[in-house]
Design a protein around this motif. Structure first.
Motif, PDB file in Angstrom:
ATOM      1  N   GLY A  69       0.801  -1.211   0.000  1.00 16.50           N
ATOM      2  CA  GLY A  69       0.000   0.000   0.000  1.00 16.50           C
ATOM      3  C   GLY A  69       0.835   1.262   0.000  1.00 16.50           C
ATOM      4  N   ASP A  70       0.151   2.371   0.212  1.00 18.45           N
ATOM      5  CA  ASP A  70       0.764   3.685   0.069  1.00 18.45           C
ATOM      6  C   ASP A  70       1.929   3.910   1.024  1.00 18.45           C
ATOM      7  OD1 ASP A  70      -1.007   4.183  -1.894  1.00 18.45           O
ATOM      8  OD2 ASP A  70      -2.366   5.401  -0.657  1.00 18.45           O
ATOM      9  N   PHE A  71       2.854   4.689   0.554  1.00 17.21           N
ATOM     10  CA  PHE A  71       3.977   5.098   1.396  1.00 17.21           C
ATOM     11  C   PHE A  71       3.582   6.358   2.159  1.00 17.21           C
ATOM     12  CE2 PHE A  71       5.988   2.159  -1.318  1.00 17.21           C
ATOM     13  CZ  PHE A  71       7.254   1.862  -0.830  1.00 17.21           C
ATOM     14  N   SER A  72       4.031   6.428   3.374  1.00 17.82           N
ATOM     15  CA  SER A  72       3.725   7.612   4.184  1.00 17.82           C
ATOM     16  C   SER A  72       4.675   8.747   3.815  1.00 17.82           C
ATOM     17  CB  SER A  72       3.884   7.285   5.658  1.00 17.82           C
ATOM     18  OG  SER A  72       5.251   7.040   5.943  1.00 17.82           O
ATOM     19  N   ASP A  73       4.348   9.945   4.270  1.00 19.65           N
ATOM     20  CA  ASP A  73       5.233  11.091   4.020  1.00 19.65           C
ATOM     21  C   ASP A  73       6.607  10.862   4.640  1.00 19.65           C
ATOM     22  OD1 ASP A  73       3.326  12.328   2.562  1.00 19.65           O
ATOM     23  OD2 ASP A  73       2.737  13.752   4.125  1.00 19.65           O
ATOM     24  N   ASP A  74       6.592  10.267   5.822  1.00 16.37           N
ATOM     25  CA  ASP A  74       7.876   9.992   6.479  1.00 16.37           C
ATOM     26  C   ASP A  74       8.719   9.041   5.642  1.00 16.37           C
ATOM     27  OD1 ASP A  74       7.490  11.647   8.554  1.00 16.37           O
ATOM     28  OD2 ASP A  74       7.103  10.097  10.063  1.00 16.37           O
ATOM     29  N   GLU A  75       8.057   8.021   5.107  1.00 17.82           N
ATOM     30  CA  GLU A  75       8.787   7.073   4.263  1.00 17.82           C
ATOM     31  C   GLU A  75       9.324   7.782   3.022  1.00 17.82           C
ATOM     32  OE1 GLU A  75       6.887   2.666   5.010  1.00 17.82           O
ATOM     33  OE2 GLU A  75       5.597   4.154   4.071  1.00 17.82           O
ATOM     34  N   ASP A  76       8.505   8.656   2.454  1.00 18.07           N
ATOM     35  CA  ASP A  76       8.954   9.450   1.297  1.00 18.07           C
ATOM     36  C   ASP A  76      10.241  10.189   1.627  1.00 18.07           C
ATOM     37  OD1 ASP A  76       6.767   8.668  -0.081  1.00 18.07           O
ATOM     38  OD2 ASP A  76       5.863  10.661  -0.269  1.00 18.07           O
ATOM     39  N   ARG A  77      10.223  10.837   2.773  1.00 16.09           N
ATOM     40  CA  ARG A  77      11.365  11.671   3.157  1.00 16.09           C
ATOM     41  C   ARG A  77      12.611  10.823   3.352  1.00 16.09           C
ATOM     42  NH1 ARG A  77       7.287  13.839   6.944  1.00 16.09           N
ATOM     43  NH2 ARG A  77       6.307  15.562   5.844  1.00 16.09           N
ATOM     44  N   ILE A  78      12.412   9.681   3.979  1.00 11.14           N
ATOM     45  CA  ILE A  78      13.563   8.808   4.225  1.00 11.14           C
ATOM     46  C   ILE A  78      14.132   8.298   2.908  1.00 11.14           C
ATOM     47  CG2 ILE A  78      14.252   6.595   5.221  1.00 11.14           C
ATOM     48  CD1 ILE A  78      12.164   7.216   7.471  1.00 11.14           C
ATOM     49  N   ILE A  79      13.246   7.897   2.013  1.00 12.79           N
ATOM     50  CA  ILE A  79      13.715   7.411   0.715  1.00 12.79           C
ATOM     51  C   ILE A  79      14.471   8.515  -0.013  1.00 12.79           C
ATOM     52  CG2 ILE A  79      12.984   6.605  -1.566  1.00 12.79           C
ATOM     53  CD1 ILE A  79      10.549   5.299  -0.122  1.00 12.79           C
ATOM     54  N   CYS A  80      13.890   9.700  -0.024  1.00 10.43           N
ATOM     55  CA  CYS A  80      14.529  10.820  -0.721  1.00 10.43           C
ATOM     56  C   CYS A  80      15.897  11.119  -0.140  1.00 10.43           C
ATOM     57  CB  CYS A  80      13.662  12.071  -0.633  1.00 10.43           C
ATOM     58  SG  CYS A  80      12.199  11.968  -1.660  1.00 10.43           S
ATOM     59  N   SER A  81      15.935  11.152   1.157  1.00  6.80           N
ATOM     60  CA  SER A  81      17.202  11.501   1.791  1.00  6.80           C
ATOM     61  C   SER A  81      18.260  10.438   1.524  1.00  6.80           C
ATOM     62  CB  SER A  81      17.000  11.672   3.285  1.00  6.80           C
ATOM     63  OG  SER A  81      18.226  11.973   3.885  1.00  6.80           O
ATOM     64  N   LEU A  82      17.873   9.186   1.665  1.00  6.34           N
ATOM     65  CA  LEU A  82      18.840   8.112   1.434  1.00  6.34           C
ATOM     66  C   LEU A  82      19.256   8.076  -0.031  1.00  6.34           C
ATOM     67  CD1 LEU A  82      17.415   5.321   3.737  1.00  6.34           C
ATOM     68  CD2 LEU A  82      19.592   6.468   3.975  1.00  6.34           C
ATOM     69  N   TYR A  83      18.305   8.294  -0.915  1.00  6.79           N
ATOM     70  CA  TYR A  83      18.655   8.307  -2.344  1.00  6.79           C
ATOM     71  C   TYR A  83      19.646   9.428  -2.624  1.00  6.79           C
ATOM     72  CZ  TYR A  83      18.270   7.889  -7.377  1.00  6.79           C
ATOM     73  OH  TYR A  83      18.568   7.704  -8.711  1.00  6.79           O
ATOM     74  N   ALA A  84      19.408  10.558  -1.986  1.00 12.35           N
ATOM     75  CA  ALA A  84      20.316  11.695  -2.190  1.00 12.35           C
ATOM     76  C   ALA A  84      21.714  11.374  -1.696  1.00 12.35           C
ATOM     77  CB  ALA A  84      19.769  12.917  -1.471  1.00 12.35           C
ATOM     78  N   ASN A  85      21.795  10.519  -0.691  1.00 13.91           N
ATOM     79  CA  ASN A  85      23.102  10.198  -0.110  1.00 13.91           C
ATOM     80  C   ASN A  85      23.781   9.001  -0.753  1.00 13.91           C
ATOM     81  OD1 ASN A  85      23.948  11.782   2.467  1.00 13.91           O
ATOM     82  ND2 ASN A  85      21.713  11.681   2.475  1.00 13.91           N
ATOM     83  N   ILE A  86      23.024   7.992  -1.096  1.00 12.47           N
ATOM     84  CA  ILE A  86      23.652   6.741  -1.541  1.00 12.47           C
ATOM     85  C   ILE A  86      23.235   6.288  -2.915  1.00 12.47           C
ATOM     86  CG2 ILE A  86      23.959   5.947   0.840  1.00 12.47           C
ATOM     87  CD1 ILE A  86      21.584   4.070   0.398  1.00 12.47           C
TER      88      ILE A  86
END
Length: 305
Positions: A69-86
């Motif tokens: 199911g849907d990703f939460s805003d928090d999950e969005d942020r974590i994914i974005c941040s990790l993608y930006a880093n790694i």
DNA sequence: AACCCACCCAACCGCGAGGAG
DNA sequence: ACTCCTCGCGGTTGGGTGGGT
């Protein structure tokens, strides 16, 4: 000469799994486990499937505690941040999001999140993500922008021939216990100290407890202070060097024991959580980045690099 | 109603890493 | 040191679905 096939392609079924196959696979693994050998598992379980296919089906769909199911805003942020880093290291990103699979996150990123970020770039006022974005986001947005405007959007970011992503910094690959992500109730975070406002926005979990301020914002980071360093036994030291890590702090008996069980030769310093908090809050420098993980039993580790 | 198209996501593919012999 | 085998990962594909015309 080509690579030997992993199974007899002529005798294996491909395509979508039927409910019957799902049941067979699930029942077999629940009763007998994987036996450490996926290749022979289908035969043992009475399935006409390739071992790799079984593994994928189990990991991405059948295993317990999978979150759909849907990703939460928090999950969005974590994914974005990790993608930006790694970058596109989906398995590592997935390890920080309990219940989510790398495939899920990869699909989500490719189909939705990338476009969402693009939308933010074009219409910043509509952005739902934190108002003050970390520096790493600007480069991320640039990458996303480039990929979407390239002739082949689906491959632009990941193309090995023309990598558009260069990690902003070295990254600490989680040690095995973190891959048991079902045991973790919170996502870890990995941010630079400059990202503190962003950090504060996504960290509404245990990390609050280790911050001195009552408003949940967190400006404390582990310093280079030698007093805070300790030796990591066995192969751990070289592993941490390889990973660009300077150190781990473990707290809680079980997590420390896991490290010992993993082959560490020297005693692992078993910091208490309170001691860890103290170490963090007493740090004078904010020059390091850290990754914080905690499981359900208030045990876990803090890694910094 | 029929067709087209874009999107989503489960599944496949090939490669690299690493362990066993 | 080498080969073989398996696992795990990231990239890609293609079938299903829903919205628009």
């Amino acid at each position: 000469m080509g690579r030997a096939p992993c199974c007899d392609k002529a005798n294996v079924k491909k395509g979508p799994w039927s409910p019957e196959e799902d049941t067979k696979l699930k029942d077999y693994i629940e009763k007998h486990g994987t036996g450490g050998n996926w290749i022979s598992l289908p035969q043992r379980a009475g399935l006409k499937r390739c071992g790799k296919s079984c593994r994928l089906r189990w990991l991405n769909y059948l295993r317990p505690n999978i979150k759909h199911g849907d990703f939460s805003d928090d999950e969005d942020r974590i994914i974005c941040s990790l993608y930006a880093n790694i970058g596109s290291r989906w398995s590592i990103i997935a390890a920080q999001l309990p219940g989510r699979t790398d495939n899920d996150i990869k699909n989500y990123w490719n189909t939705k999140l990338k476009k969402k970020l693009m939308g933010m770039m074009i219409h910043p006022s509509q952005a739902k993500l934190p108002h003050q974005l970390p520096a790493s986001f600007s480069s991320l947005l640039h990458q996303v922008s480039s990929s979407l405007s390239s002739p082949s959007p689906s491959t632009a970011i990941s193309s090995s021939s023309a990598p558009s992503y260069t990690p902003a910094r070295s990254f600490a690959e989680p040690v095995p216990f973190s891959s048991n992500n079902n045991s973790f109730t919170t996502a870890a975070s990995i941010f630079s100290p400059q990202d503190s406002s962003f950090l504060a926005a996504i960290q509404n979990y245990q990390m609050k407890d280790s911050c001195s301020s009552s408003d949940g914002s967190c400006n404390n980071h582990i310093s280079h202070d030698k007093d805070l360093e300790y030796e990591y036994g066995g192969g751990g030291a070289s592993a941490t060097e390889q990973m660009g890590l300077q150190n781990y702090f473990y707290y809680g008996v079980e997590e420390s024991q896991k490290l010992l069980d993993g082959g560490g030769e020297n005693p692992i310093i078993d910091y208490g959580l309170e001691e860890i908090k103290q170490l963090i809050s007493s740090s004078s420098s904010c020059s390091n980045n850290f990754l914080f993980e905690e499981n359900k039993t208030s045990e876990g580790r803090i890694m910094y690099y």
